[in-house]
Design an enzyme around this catalytic site. Structure first.
Site, PDB file in Angstrom:
ATOM      1  N   TYR A   7      -2.765  -1.484  10.413  1.00 50.19           N
ATOM      2  CA  TYR A   7      -2.677  -1.573   8.951  1.00 50.19           C
ATOM      3  C   TYR A   7      -1.355  -0.976   8.473  1.00 50.19           C
ATOM      4  CZ  TYR A   7      -4.119  -1.185   4.039  1.00 50.19           C
ATOM      5  OH  TYR A   7      -4.209  -1.311   2.668  1.00 50.19           O
ATOM      6  N   SER A  44       0.870  -1.188   0.000  1.00 50.92           N
ATOM      7  CA  SER A  44       0.000   0.000   0.000  1.00 50.92           C
ATOM      8  C   SER A  44       0.897   1.225   0.000  1.00 50.92           C
ATOM      9  CB  SER A  44      -0.850   0.002   1.273  1.00 50.92           C
ATOM     10  OG  SER A  44      -1.458   1.263   1.475  1.00 50.92           O
TER      11      SER A  44
END
Ligand code: NAD
Length: 269
Positions: free
Chosen positions: A165, A152
């Site tokens: 995350y 990401s």
């Protein structure tokens, strides 16, 4: 469309929706046999399998196959079972795509240890265990193999209120680099894709809300969110021989999000 994966076998985790679904279809469009993993969404898994079959039929890839293996990638016996099943079915795996991922917002001071463990368990520990099992297999035969991880932009950009995350994707960068370095001399390449804001179910909070989507897109230099297909294309590139000299890298596909968008206009000298 290229046909770079004829005769190749690909395992995609988290392929019942979103980016994983698009990756499974993209590899099928390029001729690969595809194993679809997911944890809960049976209808999504079946739908991906249908689209993979359709891609095989449209491409005339008669030798290509598809099968589903439902498993939680954070659970070690389930991961081992998945590899037994994949290798039992095909006898050979060429490409491992670690895509499964989850997130959950919470102010960090109120966040729960069990959520931290769960998110790290799926996003990072799952990637570690699947990579390890894939590499174990790659080492048993000539020709090596390829791993591509779904990271990401939050591999490098902090994400307040999504601490587990962010930590999982930061860890994924080092996992990618460490495995790449450790196995570079044995024909195994390990890379990652770093998507920005992509229209998938994980972003339910804004994808169907025009006002919220506008806010998201106002932060993206290219002015729009990305599509799963645009990310799947990057996975296919990194897994293919077109990327034969690339290892240990994260390729950001994010419409410019990693370019410090706040500096678009001069606000300090
Ligand atoms: P999604 O919610 O649409 O799909 C997630 C997939 O992961 C589903 O198929 C689900 O079944 C699977 N999954 C969840 N937990 C699992 C588990 N324990 N075991 C096996 N499978 C499991 O999400 P998405 O947006 O397609 O995200 C896929 C990956 O892309 C994630 O790793 C995510 O972090 C990454 N990513 C997404 C975006 C984005 O904007 N959508 C941006 C950057 C990175």
């Amino acid at each position: 469309m290229h046909q770079r994966f004829i005769g190749k076998n690909v395992l995609v985790t988290g392929a019942s929706a979103g980016i994983g679904e698009a990756i499974a279809i993209r590899f099928a469009q390029e001729g690969a046999s595809v194993a679809i993993n997911y944890s809960r969404n049976d209808a999504g898994g079946a739908s991906t399998a249908r689209q993979v079959r359709q891609a095989h039929a449209e491409g005339g890839f008669d030798g290509a196959s598809v099968f589903i293996h439902k498993a939680d990638v954070s659970d070690e016996p389930s991961v081992k079972g998945m590899f037994e099943s994949v290798l039992g079915e095909w006898g050979r795996l060429d490409v491992m795509i670690n895509n499964a991922g989850i997130q959950k917002p919470a102010p960090s001071d109120e966040s729960l240890t069990q959520d931290f463990d769960r998110i790290l368990g799926v996003n990072l520990r799952g990637c570690y265990m699947c990579s390890r099992e894939a590499i174990k297999h790659f080492l048993t035969r000539p020709g090596g193999g390829v791993i591509v991880n779904n990271s990401s932009v939050h591999e490098i950009i902090p994400k307040p209120q999504y601490l587990p995350y962010s930590v999982s994707k930061g860890g994924m960068e080092n996992l990618t680099k460490t495995l790449a370095l450790e196995y570079a001399d044995r024909g195994i390449r390990v890379n990652a894709v770093g998507p920005g804001a992509i229209v998938t179910p994980i972003n339910m909070s804004w994808i169907n809300d025009p006002a919220a989507k506008k806010v998201v897109e106002s932060h993206i230099p290219m002015g729009r969110a990305g599509d799963s297909e645009e990310i799947a294309a990057v996975f296919a590139f990194l897994a293919s021989d077109d990327a034969s000299y690339i290892t240990g890298q994260t390729l950001f596909a994010c419409g410019g999000l990693t370019l410090f968008p706040e500096f678009r206009t001069t606000w300090s000298s």
